[in-house]
Write a protein that holds these residues in place. Structure first.
Motif, PDB file in Angstrom:
ATOM      1  N   LEU A 180      11.585  14.289  -4.239  1.00 30.87           N
ATOM      2  CA  LEU A 180      10.962  13.196  -3.015  1.00 30.87           C
ATOM      3  C   LEU A 180       9.433  13.962  -2.666  1.00 30.87           C
ATOM      4  CD1 LEU A 180      14.150  12.246  -1.244  1.00 30.87           C
ATOM      5  CD2 LEU A 180      12.800  10.808  -2.551  1.00 30.87           C
ATOM      6  N   ASN A 181       9.489  15.295  -2.609  1.00 32.41           N
ATOM      7  CA  ASN A 181       8.195  16.125  -2.160  1.00 32.41           C
ATOM      8  C   ASN A 181       6.801  15.703  -3.381  1.00 32.41           C
ATOM      9  OD1 ASN A 181       8.355  17.159   0.186  1.00 32.41           O
ATOM     10  ND2 ASN A 181       9.503  19.025  -0.741  1.00 32.41           N
ATOM     11  N   ALA A 182       7.432  15.759  -4.822  1.00 31.55           N
ATOM     12  CA  ALA A 182       6.531  15.386  -5.494  1.00 31.55           C
ATOM     13  C   ALA A 182       5.937  13.883  -5.503  1.00 31.55           C
ATOM     14  CB  ALA A 182       6.973  15.566  -7.059  1.00 31.55           C
ATOM     15  N   MET A 183       7.072  13.129  -5.185  1.00 31.61           N
ATOM     16  CA  MET A 183       6.583  11.748  -5.131  1.00 31.61           C
ATOM     17  C   MET A 183       5.827  11.210  -3.846  1.00 31.61           C
ATOM     18  SD  MET A 183      10.620  10.087  -6.171  1.00 31.61           S
ATOM     19  CE  MET A 183      10.377   8.465  -5.963  1.00 31.61           C
ATOM     20  N   ARG A 184       5.920  11.975  -2.849  1.00 33.27           N
ATOM     21  CA  ARG A 184       5.568  11.722  -1.561  1.00 33.27           C
ATOM     22  C   ARG A 184       3.935  11.991  -1.665  1.00 33.27           C
ATOM     23  NH1 ARG A 184       4.159  15.581   1.794  1.00 33.27           N
ATOM     24  NH2 ARG A 184       5.759  17.056   1.158  1.00 33.27           N
ATOM     25  N   LYS A 185       3.515  12.893  -2.472  1.00 34.00           N
ATOM     26  CA  LYS A 185       2.141  13.202  -2.754  1.00 34.00           C
ATOM     27  C   LYS A 185       1.388  12.162  -3.519  1.00 34.00           C
ATOM     28  CE  LYS A 185       2.947  18.137  -2.517  1.00 34.00           C
ATOM     29  NZ  LYS A 185       3.592  19.357  -3.454  1.00 34.00           N
ATOM     30  N   VAL A 186       2.172  11.488  -4.303  1.00 32.44           N
ATOM     31  CA  VAL A 186       1.519  10.282  -5.255  1.00 32.44           C
ATOM     32  C   VAL A 186       1.351   9.075  -4.296  1.00 32.44           C
ATOM     33  CG1 VAL A 186       1.838   8.830  -7.284  1.00 32.44           C
ATOM     34  CG2 VAL A 186       2.790  11.432  -7.321  1.00 32.44           C
ATOM     35  N   TYR A 187       2.385   8.788  -3.424  1.00 34.30           N
ATOM     36  CA  TYR A 187       2.481   7.834  -2.290  1.00 34.30           C
ATOM     37  C   TYR A 187       1.096   7.929  -1.461  1.00 34.30           C
ATOM     38  CZ  TYR A 187       6.839   5.999  -3.500  1.00 34.30           C
ATOM     39  OH  TYR A 187       8.103   5.259  -4.178  1.00 34.30           O
ATOM     40  N   GLU A 188       1.003   9.163  -1.012  1.00 32.95           N
ATOM     41  CA  GLU A 188      -0.089   9.430  -0.167  1.00 32.95           C
ATOM     42  C   GLU A 188      -1.518   9.493  -0.661  1.00 32.95           C
ATOM     43  OE1 GLU A 188       0.906  13.504   1.115  1.00 32.95           O
ATOM     44  OE2 GLU A 188       2.244  12.765   2.824  1.00 32.95           O
ATOM     45  N   ALA A 189      -1.737   9.714  -2.080  1.00 35.90           N
ATOM     46  CA  ALA A 189      -2.944   9.490  -2.926  1.00 35.90           C
ATOM     47  C   ALA A 189      -2.905   8.024  -3.402  1.00 35.90           C
ATOM     48  CB  ALA A 189      -2.987  10.427  -4.186  1.00 35.90           C
ATOM     49  N   ASN A 190      -1.985   7.091  -2.758  1.00 36.58           N
ATOM     50  CA  ASN A 190      -2.136   5.656  -3.220  1.00 36.58           C
ATOM     51  C   ASN A 190      -2.166   5.284  -4.882  1.00 36.58           C
ATOM     52  OD1 ASN A 190      -2.182   2.974  -2.328  1.00 36.58           O
ATOM     53  ND2 ASN A 190      -4.161   3.263  -1.254  1.00 36.58           N
ATOM     54  N   LEU A 191      -1.525   6.557  -5.727  1.00 35.98           N
ATOM     55  CA  LEU A 191      -1.383   6.077  -6.837  1.00 35.98           C
ATOM     56  C   LEU A 191      -0.102   5.743  -7.538  1.00 35.98           C
ATOM     57  CD1 LEU A 191      -3.120   9.508  -8.082  1.00 35.98           C
ATOM     58  CD2 LEU A 191      -4.081   7.475  -7.913  1.00 35.98           C
ATOM     59  N   SER A 192       0.753   4.954  -6.473  1.00 33.78           N
ATOM     60  CA  SER A 192       1.842   4.436  -6.590  1.00 33.78           C
ATOM     61  C   SER A 192       1.836   3.173  -6.692  1.00 33.78           C
ATOM     62  CB  SER A 192       2.839   5.066  -5.689  1.00 33.78           C
ATOM     63  OG  SER A 192       2.450   4.486  -4.452  1.00 33.78           O
ATOM     64  N   MET A 193       2.984   2.161  -6.898  1.00 33.03           N
ATOM     65  CA  MET A 193       2.930   0.667  -6.495  1.00 33.03           C
ATOM     66  C   MET A 193       3.434   0.810  -4.892  1.00 33.03           C
ATOM     67  SD  MET A 193       1.348  -1.323  -8.307  1.00 33.03           S
ATOM     68  CE  MET A 193       1.900  -2.741  -7.803  1.00 33.03           C
ATOM     69  N   GLY A 194       2.632   0.580  -4.023  1.00 29.70           N
ATOM     70  CA  GLY A 194       2.909   0.462  -2.729  1.00 29.70           C
ATOM     71  C   GLY A 194       3.762   1.689  -2.322  1.00 29.70           C
ATOM     72  N   ARG A 195       4.500   1.542  -1.303  1.00 26.85           N
ATOM     73  CA  ARG A 195       5.315   2.644  -0.247  1.00 26.85           C
ATOM     74  C   ARG A 195       6.496   2.840  -0.124  1.00 26.85           C
ATOM     75  NH1 ARG A 195       1.591  -0.415   2.973  1.00 26.85           N
ATOM     76  NH2 ARG A 195       3.353  -1.009   4.153  1.00 26.85           N
ATOM     77  N   LEU A 196       7.262   1.844  -0.588  1.00 23.00           N
ATOM     78  CA  LEU A 196       8.711   1.372  -0.485  1.00 23.00           C
ATOM     79  C   LEU A 196       9.551   2.102  -1.604  1.00 23.00           C
ATOM     80  CD1 LEU A 196       8.398  -2.191   0.657  1.00 23.00           C
ATOM     81  CD2 LEU A 196       8.395  -0.193   1.987  1.00 23.00           C
ATOM     82  N   LEU A 197      10.711   2.610  -1.451  1.00 18.23           N
ATOM     83  CA  LEU A 197      11.653   2.899  -2.250  1.00 18.23           C
ATOM     84  C   LEU A 197      12.968   2.876  -1.718  1.00 18.23           C
ATOM     85  CD1 LEU A 197      11.676   6.753  -2.881  1.00 18.23           C
ATOM     86  CD2 LEU A 197      10.457   5.727  -0.839  1.00 18.23           C
ATOM     87  N   THR A 198      14.013   3.287  -2.579  1.00 19.59           N
ATOM     88  CA  THR A 198      15.308   3.462  -2.013  1.00 19.59           C
ATOM     89  C   THR A 198      15.982   4.294  -2.914  1.00 19.59           C
ATOM     90  OG1 THR A 198      17.422   2.200  -1.973  1.00 19.59           O
ATOM     91  CG2 THR A 198      16.161   1.492  -3.758  1.00 19.59           C
ATOM     92  N   VAL A 199      17.019   5.298  -2.319  1.00 15.68           N
ATOM     93  CA  VAL A 199      17.677   6.098  -2.845  1.00 15.68           C
ATOM     94  C   VAL A 199      19.267   6.003  -2.684  1.00 15.68           C
ATOM     95  CG1 VAL A 199      18.137   8.701  -2.562  1.00 15.68           C
ATOM     96  CG2 VAL A 199      15.736   7.904  -2.521  1.00 15.68           C
ATOM     97  N   ALA A 200      20.131   6.243  -3.741  1.00 17.82           N
ATOM     98  CA  ALA A 200      21.392   5.911  -3.622  1.00 17.82           C
ATOM     99  C   ALA A 200      22.375   7.035  -4.362  1.00 17.82           C
ATOM    100  CB  ALA A 200      21.634   4.668  -4.497  1.00 17.82           C
ATOM    101  N   LEU A 239       3.859  -3.245  -1.290  1.00 16.78           N
ATOM    102  CA  LEU A 239       4.201  -3.620  -2.621  1.00 16.78           C
ATOM    103  C   LEU A 239       2.963  -3.239  -3.646  1.00 16.78           C
ATOM    104  CD1 LEU A 239       6.000  -7.027  -2.785  1.00 16.78           C
ATOM    105  CD2 LEU A 239       6.846  -4.720  -2.568  1.00 16.78           C
ATOM    106  N   GLY A 240       2.041  -2.511  -2.865  1.00 18.48           N
ATOM    107  CA  GLY A 240       1.100  -2.024  -3.843  1.00 18.48           C
ATOM    108  C   GLY A 240      -0.036  -2.937  -4.116  1.00 18.48           C
ATOM    109  N   GLY A 241      -1.239  -2.485  -4.327  1.00 14.29           N
ATOM    110  CA  GLY A 241      -2.339  -3.061  -4.544  1.00 14.29           C
ATOM    111  C   GLY A 241      -3.119  -3.109  -6.071  1.00 14.29           C
ATOM    112  N   ILE A 242      -4.242  -3.584  -6.068  1.00  9.92           N
ATOM    113  CA  ILE A 242      -4.925  -3.609  -7.314  1.00  9.92           C
ATOM    114  C   ILE A 242      -6.065  -2.287  -7.208  1.00  9.92           C
ATOM    115  CG2 ILE A 242      -6.606  -4.883  -8.318  1.00  9.92           C
ATOM    116  CD1 ILE A 242      -5.572  -7.315  -7.440  1.00  9.92           C
ATOM    117  N   LEU A 243      -5.929  -1.491  -8.170  1.00  7.29           N
ATOM    118  CA  LEU A 243      -6.877  -0.463  -8.573  1.00  7.29           C
ATOM    119  C   LEU A 243      -8.067  -0.941  -8.956  1.00  7.29           C
ATOM    120  CD1 LEU A 243      -6.142   2.537  -8.325  1.00  7.29           C
ATOM    121  CD2 LEU A 243      -5.871   2.506 -11.151  1.00  7.29           C
ATOM    122  N   ALA A 244      -8.441  -1.787  -9.471  1.00 10.77           N
ATOM    123  CA  ALA A 244      -9.873  -2.198  -9.984  1.00 10.77           C
ATOM    124  C   ALA A 244      -9.769  -3.858 -10.731  1.00 10.77           C
ATOM    125  CB  ALA A 244     -10.362  -1.612 -11.251  1.00 10.77           C
ATOM    126  N   LEU A 245     -10.558  -4.618 -10.094  1.00  6.02           N
ATOM    127  CA  LEU A 245     -10.713  -5.932 -10.562  1.00  6.02           C
ATOM    128  C   LEU A 245     -12.083  -6.192 -11.165  1.00  6.02           C
ATOM    129  CD1 LEU A 245      -9.195  -8.693 -10.095  1.00  6.02           C
ATOM    130  CD2 LEU A 245     -10.172  -9.004  -8.062  1.00  6.02           C
TER     131      LEU A 245
END
Lengths: 345, 345
Positions: free
Chosen positions: B135-155, B273-279
């Motif tokens: 989750l720590n590694a993932m958080r950095k990717v979310y913060e840098a906006n290199l993921s799709m969006g901000r949502l996830l789930t853990v089970a 849900l994440g945006g567009i990197l380039a159009l």
């Protein structure tokens, strides 16, 4: 992110193309080249460019750290320049694997009668301490006939395998590339179409089916390298038990050439360059892969299967398919490679 | 090897196809099914087959250990049967990734106005002991906006993420798949064409170029999964420094829809849900990738980038793209996921 950030201006496509063409001339040269030689080289390749224009590009390349100015000896490509050539214009490289196969098949000059001429190699490097374990893993693949042929070469740091110089602290291994079959077929007047690289499931030593496929014309990477990197093979297990997952390549030949294809395959085995794993009937699917009317399918082992077995042992390798050419006579039968290794040490 | 060994009889293509179709019905069923239900299911899908024929196939499947006969409750697919479905008829799966994208985009039912409906997830599993580091590694990717969006789930083991049940001894992570953008565009009447998955070089946070490409219609594997398995990404470094190699997907939209595409991209960001990197501009190349007349290029981050960062940390994961769907409301913002994790433990 606002609208403007998304919108991309079309890049300077023509400028980048020219720059990469210039860098590529240096990439393929054995040493430094001057702007005059580079311009000549590009004009020979059909590009309309002046020496003066080349000089302007080279000054920019120096600034980007892609080239180093050696004065009168000309420019030398740097590591960054090499990376640039490898990664620029990737869209041009899609389908590039299929083109490279055709190019190398044409350049393979081995004359089966005299046994003189060049063959195409895959080259890999390992740490010298891993050499014995690597050759052991490779031997089992050769014995099980899951490689291309029986020949290889080993070189220590500073020595060359064809034009490839083994880096400091490494040991080089050159193995037979499956493109040599295309070369032998071409010499017999038969054009081969390369369709895809895949993972092939063996059961009791017999090919069952492909489990994964990447088309040569839809990828910028060699499919077999991708599978090996991703640890998706079990070549060692297949060599030991007859059942496992190996790399294989699916090609097509004209139906009219089938008798000659069989003859060439026998010849190739005799030369130690490896044979054919499966040959389909006229217009018939082979392992469930359909072929167009007028063609027959042909499956050959991936030359890199021997290196896959090394990777599966947990040994770190760098590996490149279709990366070098060398004299046929410089190669050694795997059953005699241990004496060669002893002598180079 | 003699001639006869090479020559392959065309396999029983139709028989294998029918067998796989039957196994696939069981594959997609939540529990065991009888031959009558299976035959009905196949007839609904346009296949002409009798219950009696299904019974014959199932007897053979029992012998091959692909199914287990539970008597009156019907047949259950075994692990071997599941493997069979995953690996049979691979040629049908070339281009299958593109088809799967279209299928899931259609099934994504999220209504942006009510925020109700299903979204498409990538699912991964890790060892529970690796959850905090992941989750720590993932958080950095979310913060840098290199993921799709901000949502996830853990089970945790035994719990489900959509229809996916987390196996014993594992922990499940569901993240937003980039197909959701296609789904939102489709709801706005815009059809998206998925062209390739690639490795995208970022410099100072900006997309520079693709360094490798695998076309969706030329591969049986998800390209991004291939790149991650082969350790070819440096998402963690890109998140930290702005420069590195991330997974990205190249798609095309009709030029006429460009204003609406921008509106949907903003909406998608708002929904997490994440945006567009380039159009790209109308008919214009985007990062040097040409598009057909009447189209514009669109680049989105790979949803799997967050898992790539986990893999780069040396944490063992199993990961599957486009593997599950779940209710939008079941997802949590990455900034609040630690409290969710605490509560499930």
């Amino acid at each position: 992110m606002n609208d403007n950030e998304w919108e991309q201006k079309p890049m300077g496509g023509k400028r980048e193309r020219t720059m990469v063409a210039i860098l590529r001339v240096l990439y393929n040269a054995p040493g430094p080249l001057g702007s005059e030689r580079i311009a000549q080289n590009l004009r020979n390749a059909g590009m309309d460019i002046s020496e003066r224009a080349v000089r302007t590009y080279l000054a920019e390349a120096d600034e980007c750290d892609w080239t180093r100015n050696l004065g009168r000896r000309g420019r030398l490509l740097t590591e960054a320049g090499r990376y640039e050539v490898d990664h620029a214009l990737v869209i041009d490289k899609v389908g590039f694997i299929a083109a490279k196969v055709d190019q190398l098949a044409y350049q393979m000059t081995l004359d089966p009668a005299t046994r003189k001429g060049n063959v195409v190699l895959n080259t890999a490097t390992i740490q010298p301490k891993d050499l014995r374990a690597s050759l052991n893993a490779m031997r089992k693949v050769y014995e099980a006939n899951l490689s291309m042929g029986r020949l290889l070469t080993v070189a220590s740091a500073g020595e060359t395998i064809g034009p490839f110089r083994v880096p400091n602290g490494r040991c080089g291994i050159g193995t037979i590339c499956s493109v040599n079959i295309n070369g032998l077929l071409l010499r017999a007047g038969i054009a081969t179409t390369s369709r895809f690289g895949g993972l092939l499931e063996l059961r009791d030593g017999r090919p069952q089916r492909f489990t994964e496929i990447i088309n040569y014309d839809g990828s910028s990477l060699d499919p077999i390298e991708v599978f090996i990197r991703g640890f998706m093979t079990s070549v060692g297990k297949a060599a030991k038990t007859g059942s496992g997952i190996i790399g294989a390549s699916f090609r097509e030949v004209p139906v009219a050439a089938l008798p000659e294809v069989r003859r060439v395959a026998v010849l190739s085995e005799k030369l130690g360059l490896g044979g054919i794993l499966a040959l389909g009937g006229p217009n018939q699917p082979l392992l469930d892969i359909p072929v167009p009317q007028g063609r027959a399918g042909l499956i050959v082992c991936a030359g890199l299967n021997v290196m896959a077995a090394v990777v599966e042992e947990g040994i770190a390798t760098t590996s490149a398919a279709m990366s070098s050419m060398c004299e046929y006579s410089a190669l050694t039968d795997y059953r005699e490679i241990h004496s060669v290794v002893a002598s180079i040490k």
